[in-house]
Design a protein around this motif. Structure first.
Motif, PDB file in Angstrom:
ATOM      1  N   CYS A   1      -4.770  -6.205   0.624  1.00 45.34           N
ATOM      2  CA  CYS A   1      -4.859  -4.755   1.148  1.00 45.34           C
ATOM      3  C   CYS A   1      -3.052  -4.518   1.272  1.00 45.34           C
ATOM      4  CB  CYS A   1      -5.518  -4.656   2.407  1.00 45.34           C
ATOM      5  SG  CYS A   1      -5.020  -3.131   3.496  1.00 45.34           S
ATOM      6  N   LEU A   2      -2.695  -3.148   1.152  1.00 46.94           N
ATOM      7  CA  LEU A   2      -1.193  -3.311   1.030  1.00 46.94           C
ATOM      8  C   LEU A   2      -0.972  -3.069   2.740  1.00 46.94           C
ATOM      9  CD1 LEU A   2      -1.243  -0.800  -1.712  1.00 46.94           C
ATOM     10  CD2 LEU A   2      -0.043  -2.831  -1.574  1.00 46.94           C
ATOM     11  N   MET A   3      -1.935  -2.766   3.483  1.00 38.15           N
ATOM     12  CA  MET A   3      -1.442  -2.154   4.887  1.00 38.15           C
ATOM     13  C   MET A   3      -0.602  -1.069   4.846  1.00 38.15           C
ATOM     14  SD  MET A   3      -2.811  -4.816   7.013  1.00 38.15           S
ATOM     15  CE  MET A   3      -2.102  -5.663   8.259  1.00 38.15           C
ATOM     16  N   CYS A   4      -0.798  -0.207   3.754  1.00 43.54           N
ATOM     17  CA  CYS A   4      -0.063   0.998   3.724  1.00 43.54           C
ATOM     18  C   CYS A   4      -0.561   1.961   4.633  1.00 43.54           C
ATOM     19  CB  CYS A   4      -0.301   1.610   2.231  1.00 43.54           C
ATOM     20  SG  CYS A   4      -2.064   2.212   2.171  1.00 43.54           S
ATOM     21  N   GLY A   5      -1.720   1.909   5.507  1.00 44.75           N
ATOM     22  CA  GLY A   5      -2.127   2.939   6.504  1.00 44.75           C
ATOM     23  C   GLY A   5      -2.665   4.194   5.942  1.00 44.75           C
ATOM     24  N   ARG A   6      -2.664   4.436   4.439  1.00 41.38           N
ATOM     25  CA  ARG A   6      -3.163   5.680   4.089  1.00 41.38           C
ATOM     26  C   ARG A   6      -4.424   6.009   4.407  1.00 41.38           C
ATOM     27  NH1 ARG A   6      -1.015   8.392  -0.373  1.00 41.38           N
ATOM     28  NH2 ARG A   6      -3.195   8.450  -1.379  1.00 41.38           N
ATOM     29  N   CYS A   7      -5.441   4.712   4.488  1.00 43.35           N
ATOM     30  CA  CYS A   7      -6.807   4.968   4.786  1.00 43.35           C
ATOM     31  C   CYS A   7      -6.811   5.556   6.520  1.00 43.35           C
ATOM     32  CB  CYS A   7      -7.619   3.886   4.471  1.00 43.35           C
ATOM     33  SG  CYS A   7      -6.864   2.159   5.368  1.00 43.35           S
ATOM     34  N   GLU A   8      -6.045   4.727   7.088  1.00 42.73           N
ATOM     35  CA  GLU A   8      -6.031   5.031   8.638  1.00 42.73           C
ATOM     36  C   GLU A   8      -5.488   6.535   8.777  1.00 42.73           C
ATOM     37  OE1 GLU A   8      -4.184   1.903  11.125  1.00 42.73           O
ATOM     38  OE2 GLU A   8      -3.124   3.710  12.203  1.00 42.73           O
ATOM     39  N   THR A   9      -4.819   7.184   7.947  1.00 46.06           N
ATOM     40  CA  THR A   9      -4.488   8.617   8.185  1.00 46.06           C
ATOM     41  C   THR A   9      -5.786   9.461   7.731  1.00 46.06           C
ATOM     42  OG1 THR A   9      -3.037   8.478   6.486  1.00 46.06           O
ATOM     43  CG2 THR A   9      -2.199   8.567   8.474  1.00 46.06           C
TER      44      THR A   9
ATOM     45  N   TRP B   1       2.577   8.083  -0.956  1.00 49.21           N
ATOM     46  CA  TRP B   1       1.996   6.985  -1.645  1.00 49.21           C
ATOM     47  C   TRP B   1       2.684   5.720  -1.287  1.00 49.21           C
ATOM     48  CZ3 TRP B   1      -1.951   8.175  -4.417  1.00 49.21           C
ATOM     49  CH2 TRP B   1      -2.302   9.410  -4.582  1.00 49.21           C
ATOM     50  N   CYS B   2       2.132   4.776  -1.245  1.00 50.25           N
ATOM     51  CA  CYS B   2       2.833   3.342  -1.191  1.00 50.25           C
ATOM     52  C   CYS B   2       3.542   2.827  -2.647  1.00 50.25           C
ATOM     53  CB  CYS B   2       1.795   2.270  -0.740  1.00 50.25           C
ATOM     54  SG  CYS B   2       2.570   0.559  -0.738  1.00 50.25           S
ATOM     55  N   CYS B   3       4.890   2.372  -2.498  1.00 50.69           N
ATOM     56  CA  CYS B   3       5.415   1.880  -3.766  1.00 50.69           C
ATOM     57  C   CYS B   3       4.618   0.865  -4.568  1.00 50.69           C
ATOM     58  CB  CYS B   3       6.841   1.661  -3.419  1.00 50.69           C
ATOM     59  SG  CYS B   3       6.928  -0.093  -2.432  1.00 50.69           S
TER      60      CYS B   3
ATOM     61  N   ASP C   1     -10.904   7.408  -1.154  1.00 49.66           N
ATOM     62  CA  ASP C   1     -10.138   8.006  -2.445  1.00 49.66           C
ATOM     63  C   ASP C   1      -8.451   7.934  -2.157  1.00 49.66           C
ATOM     64  OD1 ASP C   1     -12.240   8.891  -3.503  1.00 49.66           O
ATOM     65  OD2 ASP C   1     -12.356  10.808  -2.756  1.00 49.66           O
ATOM     66  N   SER C   2      -8.231   7.543  -0.937  1.00 51.27           N
ATOM     67  CA  SER C   2      -6.760   7.441  -0.476  1.00 51.27           C
ATOM     68  C   SER C   2      -6.203   6.079  -0.832  1.00 51.27           C
ATOM     69  CB  SER C   2      -6.571   7.577   0.992  1.00 51.27           C
ATOM     70  OG  SER C   2      -7.133   6.698   1.639  1.00 51.27           O
ATOM     71  N   CYS C   3      -7.185   5.319  -1.176  1.00 49.68           N
ATOM     72  CA  CYS C   3      -6.579   3.587  -1.488  1.00 49.68           C
ATOM     73  C   CYS C   3      -6.064   3.583  -2.901  1.00 49.68           C
ATOM     74  CB  CYS C   3      -7.765   2.845  -1.123  1.00 49.68           C
ATOM     75  SG  CYS C   3      -7.210   1.118  -1.223  1.00 49.68           S
ATOM     76  N   GLN C   4      -4.953   3.380  -2.994  1.00 48.41           N
ATOM     77  CA  GLN C   4      -4.138   3.105  -4.200  1.00 48.41           C
ATOM     78  C   GLN C   4      -4.884   1.812  -5.037  1.00 48.41           C
ATOM     79  OE1 GLN C   4      -0.537   4.216  -2.185  1.00 48.41           O
ATOM     80  NE2 GLN C   4       0.104   4.122  -4.195  1.00 48.41           N
TER      81      GLN C   4
ATOM     82  N   ASP D   1       8.774   8.867   1.138  1.00 49.87           N
ATOM     83  CA  ASP D   1       8.699   8.355   2.722  1.00 49.87           C
ATOM     84  C   ASP D   1       7.992   6.890   2.611  1.00 49.87           C
ATOM     85  OD1 ASP D   1       8.460  10.691   4.900  1.00 49.87           O
ATOM     86  OD2 ASP D   1       7.666  11.566   3.300  1.00 49.87           O
ATOM     87  N   PRO D   2       8.831   5.921   2.802  1.00 47.32           N
ATOM     88  CA  PRO D   2       8.424   4.556   2.851  1.00 47.32           C
ATOM     89  C   PRO D   2       7.071   4.447   4.124  1.00 47.32           C
ATOM     90  CG  PRO D   2      10.681   4.701   3.120  1.00 47.32           C
ATOM     91  CD  PRO D   2      10.182   5.982   3.320  1.00 47.32           C
ATOM     92  N   CYS D   3       6.033   3.750   3.644  1.00 48.94           N
ATOM     93  CA  CYS D   3       5.105   3.597   4.452  1.00 48.94           C
ATOM     94  C   CYS D   3       5.426   3.169   5.849  1.00 48.94           C
ATOM     95  CB  CYS D   3       3.960   2.546   3.997  1.00 48.94           C
ATOM     96  SG  CYS D   3       3.381   2.832   2.341  1.00 48.94           S
ATOM     97  N   GLU D   4       6.443   2.099   6.086  1.00 47.19           N
ATOM     98  CA  GLU D   4       6.384   1.576   7.334  1.00 47.19           C
ATOM     99  C   GLU D   4       7.566   2.296   7.999  1.00 47.19           C
ATOM    100  OE1 GLU D   4       4.888  -1.082   8.343  1.00 47.19           O
ATOM    101  OE2 GLU D   4       5.638  -2.944   7.822  1.00 47.19           O
ATOM    102  N   LEU D   5       8.161   3.267   7.528  1.00 42.31           N
ATOM    103  CA  LEU D   5       9.158   4.077   8.280  1.00 42.31           C
ATOM    104  C   LEU D   5       8.407   5.574   8.618  1.00 42.31           C
ATOM    105  CD1 LEU D   5      11.895   4.419   9.197  1.00 42.31           C
ATOM    106  CD2 LEU D   5      12.508   5.610   7.253  1.00 42.31           C
ATOM    107  N   GLY D   6       7.688   5.916   7.744  1.00 44.11           N
ATOM    108  CA  GLY D   6       6.836   7.204   7.926  1.00 44.11           C
ATOM    109  C   GLY D   6       5.564   6.775   8.696  1.00 44.11           C
ATOM    110  N   ARG D   7       4.489   6.914   7.873  1.00 44.50           N
ATOM    111  CA  ARG D   7       3.108   6.570   8.408  1.00 44.50           C
ATOM    112  C   ARG D   7       3.118   5.639   9.553  1.00 44.50           C
ATOM    113  NH1 ARG D   7       1.029   7.347   3.418  1.00 44.50           N
ATOM    114  NH2 ARG D   7       1.608   5.036   3.099  1.00 44.50           N
ATOM    115  N   ASN D   8       3.572   4.458   9.552  1.00 42.64           N
ATOM    116  CA  ASN D   8       3.457   3.548  10.233  1.00 42.64           C
ATOM    117  C   ASN D   8       4.414   3.483  11.535  1.00 42.64           C
ATOM    118  OD1 ASN D   8       1.478   2.573   8.730  1.00 42.64           O
ATOM    119  ND2 ASN D   8       2.447   0.816   7.892  1.00 42.64           N
ATOM    120  N   SER D   9       5.533   4.312  11.406  1.00 41.41           N
ATOM    121  CA  SER D   9       6.244   4.310  12.604  1.00 41.41           C
ATOM    122  C   SER D   9       6.709   5.652  12.905  1.00 41.41           C
ATOM    123  CB  SER D   9       7.955   3.818  12.159  1.00 41.41           C
ATOM    124  OG  SER D   9       7.687   2.408  11.849  1.00 41.41           O
ATOM    125  N   GLY D  10       6.234   6.758  12.221  1.00 39.55           N
ATOM    126  CA  GLY D  10       6.393   8.232  12.733  1.00 39.55           C
ATOM    127  C   GLY D  10       7.684   8.830  12.415  1.00 39.55           C
ATOM    128  N   VAL D  11       8.614   8.199  11.416  1.00 41.52           N
ATOM    129  CA  VAL D  11       9.750   8.920  11.407  1.00 41.52           C
ATOM    130  C   VAL D  11      10.018   9.523  10.107  1.00 41.52           C
ATOM    131  CG1 VAL D  11      12.307   8.330  10.861  1.00 41.52           C
ATOM    132  CG2 VAL D  11      11.057   6.661  12.508  1.00 41.52           C
TER     133      VAL D  11
END
Ligand code: SF4
Ligand code: SF4
Ligand code: SF4
Ligand code: SF4
Lengths: 609, 109
Positions: free
Chosen positions: A317-325, A523-525, A283-286, A488-498
């Motif tokens: 795959c967007l590698m957005c990391g939403r599924c990972e979290t 969400w991923c843009c 359900d998290s995959c856009q 939150d941009p994916c790469e800054l938030g989920r993927n880098s924790g900022v």
């Protein structure tokens, strides 16, 4: 010796299962990297092992993570896993109480009611019967829920569920049969020989007059044993391989042996085989919004396991990391996908990079690396330059005329080895400068500089850097009453924790509202550099849908911290100001003077997409 | 010396009838957005690889579509996959996937 032929299917199944598991696990252990293996050896006799066991108890048996998503779903998993575990453990104790040996063959506690038919007039036996019936009821409630879930998954907090392969379906059907068959066998035994407690003797008395006979008695034990044996044989070839593998993965993780090595190794195997195809991440995959319904992590893992990877499954795959979290097993879905994407066959030749001059004629304290994407959103670059100037920082813009890509787009596309020439050239540039701090406006560059370049220089994203400048009082800023929302941009938030620095900066300048899906749920843009397959229209569709979900009704300004997010959101043509944090800071530096100018500039520029 | 394309171009005859267009057909089939290209050159204009080498996305795909694939392998090896070209393309050509598909096609034979 207590024996009957019907124990054979179970015993053979168990032996097959153990041999396959041992062979596979040994192979995967041997393909661990030296670092990973050293970590196992170093941490084996430490408290980490205990904390691993604790996690196994909480996650693999009690399924705490799943319960957090949905109570009912958690209960279903717990009743099956913990219930089955209890049946085995209590079964062993009960068997010990009769036969006073712990060395009996493994089938004895499993088929105990067959091997101990007589009532002993012992209160302990009555207690055991009661407890075992209770546990069986507990497990059966899970089976009933699992069956119910196939048709009513909404009650379990899931919109989508995974489509299963034939082997998975067989194993699943067999699994549904195991416990009802056990109930049947024990009830018939109770009908004929007495014994059992509320459940088995209750059902037994119902069956007494019609079903219970010598034939149905032995047939039901055979059926129970066959269902167990079949399940064991199918387990290593189905998604149920996750049951034993997850235990190993949890231990490896606690021993600190799961660091990503950039290629498919033993850890990748353990991760891939720990996926239960539970579908909770779906359900998290856009991409589902676009109808791409067979590329999500469980499908990637499953196709990998079955050696049936297609280009689309791997690349789309967007590698957005939403599924990972959201993954309840904690599988590093992004790392696994990256490892699977690695392709050393593609030839790349970046020799021309030798023309890039890496010498410096100034000695800056701070390097500013705008990044490819920032060059296409000049408002961000200009804002950063204004901020550096206002804070009187001795800085140098390193990628003014000749910008070399940071290499992350290639790495995410499976060309990590091939990106080395770029990485080395950039490193040379940074190191020649003598600066202590490297600031970048692009979260993609930030992530790779910080995590993969091994630099001796401090790496900061501009949100972190601005936050620091503000703390040090180097920027005179005025707060406005403007209502803004942060993305939150994916790469800054989920993927880098900022997460916190950008919020601190914005909150000091405007009224910050949070969208319901923020931080690791952001969400991923849709513009992700990791997906080369989506068409420009599909990306736009994702961006429009994401904007609709992020921006509250009373808000006209969306603040982000990534040039690519900005560009992608701007391409939707929506009447919303899309600004970068750096721009928000820069306009407040000049205290309203040219407030709209930079944003308008960007709008005109992005309207051409 | 690096070539920025300012030298005198060598004579070149493109024999459309004789050239093998199968590679172009493969790439166009897998990334049909390339049909939308109007040869504006924005991609090459923004490309960081084009800024320091003779590589140009526009030129490469044009030659490929005419069946001139002799230098394709060395050309496509220049790309850093940075994605700038996608963001500037006014026609929504998925340039990165064009590059990916060219690489796939080259590795197939
Ligand atoms: S990383 Fe994002 S796009 Fe890829 S499968 Fe996971 S949720 Fe979907
Ligand atoms: S990746 Fe995780 S959440 Fe998704 S199906 Fe596999 S185990 Fe479940
Ligand atoms: S992706 Fe390749 S062709 Fe496009 S701008 Fe970047 S280096 Fe140039
Ligand atoms: S920017 Fe787009 S339309 Fe223009 S030449 Fe490049 S691919 Fe073709």
């Amino acid at each position: 010796m207590k024996f009957n032929l019907f124990v054979l299917p179970f015993t053979i199944g168990l032996l097959v299962l153990f041999s396959i598991l041992t062979a596979k696990y040994i192979r995967w252990f041997l393909s661990l990297s030296t670092d990973q293996r050293d970590a196992v050896i170093k941490n084996f006799f430490t408290l980490k092992t205990l904390s691993g066991l604790r996690e196994i108890f909480l996650e693999s048996l009690l399924h705490r993570n799943i319960s957090r998503k949905n109570r009912l779903l958690g209960y279903m998993h717990m009743s099956l896993a913990f219930g089955w575990f209890l049946l085995i453990i209590v079964g062993h104790f009960e068997s010990y109480s009769y036969f006073k040996t712990a060395l009996e063959p493994p089938y004895i506690p499993i088929f105990l009611r067959y091997f101990q038919q007589d009532s002993l007039a012992d209160p302990l036996q009555v207690i055991y019967w009661f407890v075992m019936d209770l546990i069986l009821l507990f497990v059966l409630s899970g089976v009933a829920l699992a069956w119910y879930k196939r048709h009513n998954r909404k009650h379990f907090g899931m919109k989508k569920t995974t489509r299963h392969l034939p082997a998975d379906r067989i194993a699943l059907s067999v699994l549904w049969f195991i416990f009802p068959l056990r109930l049947l066998a024990e009830s018939i035994t109770s009908a004929i020989y007495g014994g059992g407690s509320f459940l088995t003797s209750g059902l037994g008395s119902l069956l007494e007059n019609n079903i219970a006979s010598d034939l149905s008695f032995i047939a039901s034990w055979w059926a129970y044993s066959i269902s167990l044996g079949l399940f064991f044989v199918f387990l290593p070839f189905s998604r149920y391989m996750h049951i034993p593998t997850e235990l190993v993965l949890i231990m490896l993780r606690n021993w600190g042996a799961t660091k990503y090595t950039g290629k498919i190794d033993g850890i990748t195997q353990f991760e891939v085989h720990s996926c239960s195809s539970c579908g909770i991440c779906l359900d998290s995959c856009q991409l589902l919004e676009l109808g791409h319904a067979n590329i999500q992590s469980p499908y990637l893992f499953r196709n990998f396991r079955g050696n049936k990877l297609s280009d689309t499954v791997v690349q789309n795959c967007l590698m957005c990391g939403r599924c990972e979290t959201t993954c309840v097993v904690g599988i590093k879905t992004n790392s696994v996908r990256r490892a699977i994407r690695q392709n050393s066959d593609v030839e790349v030749n970046h020799d021309y990079l030798r023309h890039v001059d890496t010498s410096f004629n100034s000695s800056p304290d701070v390097l500013y690396f705008a990044g490819c994407m920032t060059h296409l959103t000049p408002g961000i670059k200009k804002s950063m330059q204004a901020i550096f100037k206002a804070a009187k920082i001795n800085y140098a813009l390193v990628d003014e005329d000749q910008n070399i890509c940071c290499g992350r787009p290639m790495m995410l596309s499976g060309l990590a080895e091939q990106s080395l020439a770029m990485v080395n050239k950039n490193k040379e540039l940074f190191e020649n400068s003598g600066a202590q701090t490297l600031v970048t406006s692009c979260p993609i560059c930030y992530k790779v500089f910080r995590d993969e370049y091994n630099l001796n220089i401090e790496v900061l994203h501009h949100t972190q850097y601005i936050d620091r400048l503000m703390k040090e009082g180097k920027l005179a800023l005025a707060k406005s009453e403007e209502q803004v929302v942060y993305h939150d941009p994916c790469e800054l938030g989920r993927n880098s924790g900022v997460y916190d620095e950008p919020r601190r900066v914005i909150a000091a300048l405007a009224n910050l509202s949070e969208s319901p899906a923020n931080r690791e749920k952001a969400w991923c843009c849709g513009g992700s550099i990791a997906n080369a397959m989506l068409t420009s229209l599909e990306k736009k569709e994702l961006a429009i849908s994401a904007l609709g979900k992020i921006v509250p009704k009373n808000t006209m300004t969306l603040v982000t911290a990534c040039p690519l997010c900005k560009k992608t959101f701007a391409s939707t043509g929506k009447h919303i100001n899309i600004v970068d944090i750096a721009e928000l800071v820069a306009v407040n530096l000049s205290a309203g003077k040219d407030k709209r100018r930079i944003w308008m500039f960007e709008k005109i520029e992005s309207a051409s997409i | 010396m690096n070539s920025f394309g300012f030298e005198i171009q060598k004579d070149n005859t493109i024999e459309y009838d004789k050239n093998d267009l199968s590679l172009a057909a493969f790439v166009l089939r897998h990334e049909p957005s390339l049909y939308n290209c109007i040869q504006c050159g924005s991609c090459s204009g923004t490309c960081p690889a084009s800024a320091i080498s003779s590589y140009q996305f526009r030129k490469m795909q044009l030659l490929m579509r005419r069946g001139e694939t002799k230098h394709l392998r060395e050309d496509v090896a220049h790309c850093m996959l940075c994605g700038k070209c996608i963001l500037v393309c006014p026609r929504g050509v998925n340039t990165r996937n064009v590059i990916r598909q060219i690489r796939i096609a080259l590795n197939m034979n």
